[in-house]
Scaffold this motif. Structure first.
Motif, PDB file in Angstrom:
ATOM      1  N   LEU A   1      -4.137   3.233   6.373  1.00 23.52           N
ATOM      2  CA  LEU A   1      -5.580   3.446   6.351  1.00 23.52           C
ATOM      3  C   LEU A   1      -6.202   2.718   7.531  1.00 23.52           C
ATOM      4  O   LEU A   1      -6.268   1.495   7.552  1.00 23.52           O
ATOM      5  N   ALA A   2      -6.622   3.474   8.524  1.00 25.33           N
ATOM      6  CA  ALA A   2      -7.270   2.883   9.692  1.00 25.33           C
ATOM      7  C   ALA A   2      -8.700   2.484   9.344  1.00 25.33           C
ATOM      8  O   ALA A   2      -9.269   2.940   8.348  1.00 25.33           O
ATOM      9  N   GLY A   3      -9.279   1.615  10.151  1.00 22.50           N
ATOM     10  CA  GLY A   3     -10.622   1.117   9.877  1.00 22.50           C
ATOM     11  C   GLY A   3     -11.666   1.659  10.833  1.00 22.50           C
ATOM     12  O   GLY A   3     -11.393   2.485  11.695  1.00 22.50           O
ATOM     13  N   SER A   4     -12.875   1.150  10.663  1.00 19.14           N
ATOM     14  CA  SER A   4     -14.009   1.549  11.490  1.00 19.14           C
ATOM     15  C   SER A   4     -15.094   0.503  11.311  1.00 19.14           C
ATOM     16  O   SER A   4     -15.259  -0.055  10.222  1.00 19.14           O
ATOM     17  N   ASP A   5     -15.846   0.234  12.371  1.00 16.84           N
ATOM     18  CA  ASP A   5     -16.949  -0.724  12.260  1.00 16.84           C
ATOM     19  C   ASP A   5     -18.025  -0.250  11.301  1.00 16.84           C
ATOM     20  O   ASP A   5     -18.820  -1.045  10.811  1.00 16.84           O
ATOM     21  N   THR A   6     -18.068   1.068  11.033  1.00 19.39           N
ATOM     22  CA  THR A   6     -19.107   1.597  10.155  1.00 19.39           C
ATOM     23  C   THR A   6     -18.746   1.492   8.671  1.00 19.39           C
ATOM     24  O   THR A   6     -19.622   1.594   7.818  1.00 19.39           O
ATOM     25  N   LEU A   7     -17.479   1.282   8.362  1.00 20.65           N
ATOM     26  CA  LEU A   7     -17.061   1.254   6.953  1.00 20.65           C
ATOM     27  C   LEU A   7     -17.713   0.136   6.137  1.00 20.65           C
ATOM     28  O   LEU A   7     -18.233   0.401   5.046  1.00 20.65           O
ATOM     29  N   PRO A   8     -17.680  -1.123   6.608  1.00 20.06           N
ATOM     30  CA  PRO A   8     -18.184  -2.201   5.749  1.00 20.06           C
ATOM     31  C   PRO A   8     -19.633  -2.041   5.314  1.00 20.06           C
ATOM     32  O   PRO A   8     -19.984  -2.411   4.190  1.00 20.06           O
ATOM     33  N   GLY A   9     -20.456  -1.477   6.175  1.00 18.29           N
ATOM     34  CA  GLY A   9     -21.875  -1.397   5.845  1.00 18.29           C
ATOM     35  C   GLY A   9     -22.320  -0.065   5.286  1.00 18.29           C
ATOM     36  O   GLY A   9     -23.520   0.174   5.098  1.00 18.29           O
TER      37      GLY A   9
ATOM     38  N   ARG B   1       4.222   2.985  -0.372  1.00 19.53           N
ATOM     39  CA  ARG B   1       3.445   1.801  -0.024  1.00 19.53           C
ATOM     40  C   ARG B   1       2.207   2.230   0.749  1.00 19.53           C
ATOM     41  O   ARG B   1       2.169   3.291   1.373  1.00 19.53           O
ATOM     42  N   ILE B   2       1.211   1.356   0.697  1.00 21.12           N
ATOM     43  CA  ILE B   2      -0.085   1.632   1.326  1.00 21.12           C
ATOM     44  C   ILE B   2      -0.466   0.426   2.168  1.00 21.12           C
ATOM     45  O   ILE B   2      -0.357  -0.718   1.700  1.00 21.12           O
ATOM     46  N   ALA B   3      -0.903   0.674   3.376  1.00 25.86           N
ATOM     47  CA  ALA B   3      -1.281  -0.421   4.272  1.00 25.86           C
ATOM     48  C   ALA B   3      -2.610  -0.113   4.945  1.00 25.86           C
ATOM     49  O   ALA B   3      -2.824   0.995   5.428  1.00 25.86           O
ATOM     50  N   SER B   4      -3.490  -1.094   4.968  1.00 22.44           N
ATOM     51  CA  SER B   4      -4.769  -0.934   5.664  1.00 22.44           C
ATOM     52  C   SER B   4      -4.749  -1.730   6.954  1.00 22.44           C
ATOM     53  O   SER B   4      -4.123  -2.790   7.041  1.00 22.44           O
ATOM     54  N   ILE B   5      -5.435  -1.204   7.950  1.00 25.58           N
ATOM     55  CA  ILE B   5      -5.583  -1.867   9.239  1.00 25.58           C
ATOM     56  C   ILE B   5      -7.040  -2.244   9.399  1.00 25.58           C
ATOM     57  O   ILE B   5      -7.936  -1.418   9.178  1.00 25.58           O
TER      58      ILE B   5
ATOM     59  N   THR C   1      -2.237  -5.399   3.841  1.00 26.38           N
ATOM     60  CA  THR C   1      -3.473  -5.387   4.629  1.00 26.38           C
ATOM     61  C   THR C   1      -3.237  -6.182   5.907  1.00 26.38           C
ATOM     62  O   THR C   1      -2.442  -7.123   5.925  1.00 26.38           O
ATOM     63  N   SER C   2      -3.927  -5.798   6.972  1.00 30.99           N
ATOM     64  CA  SER C   2      -3.798  -6.533   8.225  1.00 30.99           C
ATOM     65  C   SER C   2      -5.164  -6.959   8.725  1.00 30.99           C
ATOM     66  O   SER C   2      -6.190  -6.424   8.316  1.00 30.99           O
ATOM     67  N   ALA C   3      -5.139  -7.906   9.643  1.00 30.71           N
ATOM     68  CA  ALA C   3      -6.360  -8.356  10.300  1.00 30.71           C
ATOM     69  C   ALA C   3      -6.831  -7.279  11.276  1.00 30.71           C
ATOM     70  O   ALA C   3      -6.407  -6.126  11.204  1.00 30.71           O
ATOM     71  N   GLY C   4      -7.705  -7.653  12.199  1.00 30.43           N
ATOM     72  CA  GLY C   4      -8.370  -6.675  13.037  1.00 30.43           C
ATOM     73  C   GLY C   4      -7.513  -6.024  14.112  1.00 30.43           C
ATOM     74  O   GLY C   4      -6.668  -6.663  14.737  1.00 30.43           O
ATOM     75  N   VAL C   5      -7.727  -4.749  14.302  1.00 35.26           N
ATOM     76  CA  VAL C   5      -7.311  -3.939  15.443  1.00 35.26           C
ATOM     77  C   VAL C   5      -5.823  -4.121  15.791  1.00 35.26           C
ATOM     78  O   VAL C   5      -4.969  -3.510  15.161  1.00 35.26           O
ATOM     79  N   THR C   6      -5.493  -4.960  16.802  1.00 30.49           N
ATOM     80  CA  THR C   6      -4.107  -5.068  17.251  1.00 30.49           C
ATOM     81  C   THR C   6      -3.193  -5.664  16.195  1.00 30.49           C
ATOM     82  O   THR C   6      -1.960  -5.532  16.305  1.00 30.49           O
ATOM     83  N   ALA C   7      -3.751  -6.313  15.179  1.00 31.03           N
ATOM     84  CA  ALA C   7      -2.919  -6.847  14.097  1.00 31.03           C
ATOM     85  C   ALA C   7      -2.195  -5.722  13.366  1.00 31.03           C
ATOM     86  O   ALA C   7      -1.201  -5.976  12.668  1.00 31.03           O
ATOM     87  N   GLY C   8      -2.682  -4.493  13.501  1.00 32.07           N
ATOM     88  CA  GLY C   8      -1.983  -3.358  12.919  1.00 32.07           C
ATOM     89  C   GLY C   8      -0.588  -3.189  13.501  1.00 32.07           C
ATOM     90  O   GLY C   8       0.333  -2.707  12.821  1.00 32.07           O
ATOM     91  N   ILE C   9      -0.402  -3.587  14.759  1.00 30.69           N
ATOM     92  CA  ILE C   9       0.923  -3.541  15.380  1.00 30.69           C
ATOM     93  C   ILE C   9       1.840  -4.559  14.712  1.00 30.69           C
ATOM     94  O   ILE C   9       2.999  -4.275  14.404  1.00 30.69           O
ATOM     95  N   ASP C  10       1.313  -5.775  14.464  1.00 34.45           N
ATOM     96  CA  ASP C  10       2.094  -6.810  13.788  1.00 34.45           C
ATOM     97  C   ASP C  10       2.546  -6.328  12.412  1.00 34.45           C
ATOM     98  O   ASP C  10       3.709  -6.512  12.025  1.00 34.45           O
TER      99      ASP C  10
END
Length: 336
Positions: free
Chosen positions: A87-95, A116-120, A171-180
């Motif tokens: 599940l990719a993210g977006s700056d618009t999602l939180p608000g 399994r399910i992973a969010s970025i 779950t991962s932290a922001g942006v490039t953490a998805g690579i980790d």
């Protein structure tokens, strides 16, 4: 955002053989999605030999927040049973509660039978909205971690973590953490050697040093809506090397030391001295970025000694001050 025929387009694999033994990774995308949340993990899984497809809510192509059009394989309802859902993210999602709600049916369809399910990044908000993070530790981009905690109190938000896994939920932290995170998932499936080969191919570390707090903007870690407390911390930030005893702080706030301690505990869960030390560590970080030596930063920030700075800096950011300075002071000298 309107679709433009002249925007760069990323094509993904558009067919998957039923006889294929590859693990099938599906990335859920939507208009406004963060491009690197998609492409970072995608490159890892592609390099590791996974079958990879993008799915949108209705099967239509989407446009990322960077204006890049992403060609999708199909709608969520058309996806086969996935090994891994990203599940990719977006700056618009939180608000945007309306966006979170609108994306839920497609998310639940994809997630129902996934192994399994992973969010970025802020994709964690999608998981939290669906209830998948209730009672679990989770992380997201450092900038949105306080909002995730406030919006979903049943989630144990870990602001400094690069990624966290619990059962089939990651779950991962922001942006490039998805690579980790993607590298960690490859390692879980195929072992450390396979993940290491992918990391080498992509020229990234298997594991980065420190947590994501080292990337946070100065002042982010002691935010407050209390005007009185904000004035106290602003005074410390303005002159961190000055004396800032609990008595001094209480006098500035017009409170007794006991009242001040109660307010700090209620706001940050820490006594005044510990919060002041945190502000001083942030001040030292800015000084290191500006080129000050460790000794100079320790003195000018009010921490006093190199030893104290190294101890508190390491405890806060998970990396030594000297190593941090090499990473964040400059991109380097391009001359040869």
């Amino acid at each position: 955002m309107s679709f433009q025929t002249n925007t760069p387009q990323i094509q993904t694999q558009t067919s998957l053989s039923p006889a294929s033994s590859k693990r099938h990774v599906g990335i859920f995308v939507f208009d406004g999605v963060q491009l690197l949340d998609v492409t970072g993990p995608a490159e890892v899984f592609h390099a590791a030999g996974y079958a990879l497809n993008l799915y949108s809510p209705d099967g239509n192509d989407v446009t990322s927040s960077a204006g890049v059009r992403l060609a999708v394989h199909g709608a969520a309802v058309d996806a086969p049973v996935l090994d891994t859902l990203i599940l990719a993210g977006s700056d618009t999602l939180p608000g945007s509660r309306s966006l979170l709600t609108a994306l839920q049916p497609a998310l639940l369809t994809l997630a129902k039978d996934a192994r399994r399910i992973a969010s970025i990044c802020t994709g964690a908000f999608l998981l939290a909205e669906a209830g998948y993070l209730d009672g679990l530790k989770a992380t997201t981009h450092w900038r949105f971690a306080p909002q995730l905690r406030l919006q979903y109190p049943r989630v144990a938000v870990q602001e400094d973590s690069i990624f966290i896994g619990s059962g089939r939920i990651f779950t991962s932290a922001g942006v490039t953490a998805g690579i980790d995170l993607a590298l960690a998932l490859v390692e879980e499936d195929h072992g450390a050697a396979a993940a290491r080969d992918v990391a080498r191919e992509l020229v990234v570390f298997m594991r980065r040093e420190g947590g994501q707090s080292q990337f946070a903007s100065p002042g982010e870690t002691q935010r407050t809506g209390d005007d009185g407390l904000r004035k106290i911390l602003d005074a410390v930030r303005a002159n961190p090397a000055a004396g800032h005893s609990v008595t001094d702080l209480a006098h500035r706030a017009g409170l007794s030391t006991r009242q001040l301690a109660r307010k700090f505990q209620a706001e940050w869960g820490s006594p005044p001295a510990k919060v002041v030390a945190a502000v001083r560590v942030e001040a030292a970080r800015e000084m290191l970025e500006a080129g000050h030596s460790v000794t100079s930063a320790a003195m000018r920030s009010g921490l006093g000694s190199d030893e104290t700075l190294r101890r508190l800096f390491g405890a806060t950011y998970g990396v030594a001050p000297g190593a941090y300075q090499k990473r964040f002071r400059s991109t380097g000298n391009w001359t040869t």
